[in-house]
Write a protein that holds these residues in place. Structure first.
Motif, PDB file in Angstrom:
ATOM      1  N   ALA A 101       0.735  -1.234  -0.019  1.00 55.43           N
ATOM      2  CA  ALA A 101       0.157  -0.038  -0.153  1.00 55.43           C
ATOM      3  C   ALA A 101       0.813   1.109  -0.078  1.00 55.43           C
ATOM      4  N   ARG A 102       2.140   1.011  -0.444  1.00 55.15           N
ATOM      5  CA  ARG A 102       3.036   2.162  -0.467  1.00 55.15           C
ATOM      6  C   ARG A 102       4.369   2.118  -1.581  1.00 55.15           C
ATOM      7  N   ILE A 103       4.492   3.347  -2.169  1.00 55.57           N
ATOM      8  CA  ILE A 103       5.380   3.469  -3.069  1.00 55.57           C
ATOM      9  C   ILE A 103       6.272   4.553  -2.477  1.00 55.57           C
ATOM     10  N   TYR A 104       7.663   4.363  -2.579  1.00 54.83           N
ATOM     11  CA  TYR A 104       8.467   5.405  -1.921  1.00 54.83           C
ATOM     12  C   TYR A 104       9.866   5.461  -2.530  1.00 54.83           C
ATOM     13  N   HIS A 105      10.594   6.387  -2.241  1.00 53.12           N
ATOM     14  CA  HIS A 105      12.231   6.734  -2.770  1.00 53.12           C
ATOM     15  C   HIS A 105      12.695   7.297  -1.506  1.00 53.12           C
ATOM     16  N   GLU A 106      13.939   6.956  -1.223  1.00 56.59           N
ATOM     17  CA  GLU A 106      14.667   7.016  -0.195  1.00 56.59           C
ATOM     18  C   GLU A 106      16.144   7.552  -0.577  1.00 56.59           C
ATOM     19  N   ASP A 107      16.723   8.503   0.165  1.00 56.52           N
ATOM     20  CA  ASP A 107      18.105   8.985  -0.406  1.00 56.52           C
ATOM     21  C   ASP A 107      19.211   7.785   0.214  1.00 56.52           C
ATOM     22  N   GLN A 108      20.322   7.967   0.121  1.00 58.84           N
ATOM     23  CA  GLN A 108      21.408   6.970   0.689  1.00 58.84           C
ATOM     24  C   GLN A 108      21.335   6.675   2.068  1.00 58.84           C
ATOM     25  N   ASN A 109      20.765   7.938   2.964  1.00 53.92           N
ATOM     26  CA  ASN A 109      20.489   7.692   4.221  1.00 53.92           C
ATOM     27  C   ASN A 109      19.388   7.138   4.719  1.00 53.92           C
ATOM     28  N   GLY A 110      18.391   6.780   3.847  1.00 56.13           N
ATOM     29  CA  GLY A 110      17.255   6.349   4.458  1.00 56.13           C
ATOM     30  C   GLY A 110      16.197   7.425   4.520  1.00 56.13           C
ATOM     31  N   LYS A 111      16.385   8.563   4.054  1.00 56.04           N
ATOM     32  CA  LYS A 111      15.362   9.678   4.361  1.00 56.04           C
ATOM     33  C   LYS A 111      14.347   9.425   3.205  1.00 56.04           C
ATOM     34  N   VAL A 112      13.134   9.391   3.598  1.00 50.43           N
ATOM     35  CA  VAL A 112      12.046   9.330   2.367  1.00 50.43           C
ATOM     36  C   VAL A 112      11.989  10.737   1.884  1.00 50.43           C
ATOM     37  N   LEU A 113      12.305  10.496   0.242  1.00 45.05           N
ATOM     38  CA  LEU A 113      12.066  11.858  -0.619  1.00 45.05           C
ATOM     39  C   LEU A 113      10.810  12.081  -1.275  1.00 45.05           C
ATOM     40  N   ALA A 114      10.250  10.749  -1.543  1.00 47.39           N
ATOM     41  CA  ALA A 114       9.107  11.003  -2.175  1.00 47.39           C
ATOM     42  C   ALA A 114       8.154   9.724  -1.947  1.00 47.39           C
ATOM     43  N   GLU A 115       6.984   9.765  -1.542  1.00 49.84           N
ATOM     44  CA  GLU A 115       5.800   8.643  -1.050  1.00 49.84           C
ATOM     45  C   GLU A 115       4.535   8.954  -1.582  1.00 49.84           C
ATOM     46  N   ILE A 116       3.831   7.606  -1.988  1.00 46.40           N
ATOM     47  CA  ILE A 116       2.446   7.561  -2.046  1.00 46.40           C
ATOM     48  C   ILE A 116       2.021   6.552  -1.141  1.00 46.40           C
ATOM     49  N   LEU A 117       0.879   6.738  -0.574  1.00 42.78           N
ATOM     50  CA  LEU A 117       0.060   5.873   0.287  1.00 42.78           C
ATOM     51  C   LEU A 117      -1.058   5.594  -0.412  1.00 42.78           C
ATOM     52  N   PHE A 118      -1.626   4.010  -0.150  1.00 41.70           N
ATOM     53  CA  PHE A 118      -2.939   3.853  -0.877  1.00 41.70           C
ATOM     54  C   PHE A 118      -3.432   2.772  -0.114  1.00 41.70           C
ATOM     55  N   PRO A 119      -3.991   2.918   0.959  1.00 40.18           N
ATOM     56  CA  PRO A 119      -4.322   1.699   1.917  1.00 40.18           C
ATOM     57  C   PRO A 119      -5.756   1.104   1.464  1.00 40.18           C
ATOM     58  N   SER A 120      -5.769  -0.011   1.559  1.00 46.49           N
ATOM     59  CA  SER A 120      -6.988  -1.012   1.269  1.00 46.49           C
ATOM     60  C   SER A 120      -8.174  -0.580   1.951  1.00 46.49           C
ATOM     61  N   GLU A 121      -9.671  -0.496   1.264  1.00 48.72           N
ATOM     62  CA  GLU A 121     -10.959  -0.243   1.930  1.00 48.72           C
ATOM     63  C   GLU A 121     -11.583  -1.271   1.587  1.00 48.72           C
ATOM     64  N   PRO A 122     -12.782  -1.704   2.099  1.00 50.29           N
ATOM     65  CA  PRO A 122     -13.878  -2.711   1.967  1.00 50.29           C
ATOM     66  C   PRO A 122     -14.205  -2.629   0.428  1.00 50.29           C
ATOM     67  N   GLY A 123     -14.474  -3.574  -0.075  1.00 48.76           N
ATOM     68  CA  GLY A 123     -14.973  -3.632  -1.501  1.00 48.76           C
ATOM     69  C   GLY A 123     -13.876  -3.584  -2.594  1.00 48.76           C
ATOM     70  N   GLY A 124     -12.605  -4.111  -2.134  1.00 48.90           N
ATOM     71  CA  GLY A 124     -11.671  -4.152  -3.437  1.00 48.90           C
ATOM     72  C   GLY A 124     -11.064  -2.398  -3.827  1.00 48.90           C
TER      73      GLY A 124
END
Length: 89
Positions: free
Chosen positions: A8-31
């Motif tokens: 439910a997530r796609i992201y990009h981190e820098d070499q130190n593990g800091k999140v620089l870009a992220e999208i969240l898409f959790p599931s809800e009922p009904g697909g």
């Protein structure tokens, strides 16, 4: 740029593990997968990364047999621009 994909997530981190870009898409009922957050660090803004994140999320959601829903303000605008009228916007 390398993006990491989770269920439910796609992201990009820098070499130190800091999140620089992220999208969240959790599931809800009904697909449904609700795109609730799109984030791009100021250092990467203006490079089309937010659009790419939404595109990848929608592709992943559909490949999993779910329907995207857009509640993040950026994702709502993206869906309108990219004619996602069949989605749960």
């Amino acid at each position: 740029m390398i993006f990491k994909h989770e269920s439910a997530r796609i992201y990009h981190e820098d070499q130190n593990g800091k999140v620089l870009a992220e999208i969240l898409f959790p599931s809800e009922p009904g697909g449904i997968a609700n795109i609730t957050r799109t984030f791009v660090d100021d250092s990467l803004k203006g490079k089309g990364i937010a659009s790419k994140l939404v595109e990848m999320a929608v592709e992943q959601i559909k490949m999993e047999g779910r329907t995207p829903k857009f509640t993040c303000s950026y994702a709502v605008k993206w869906a309108e621009k990219h004619d996602q009228s069949s989605c749960k916007c």
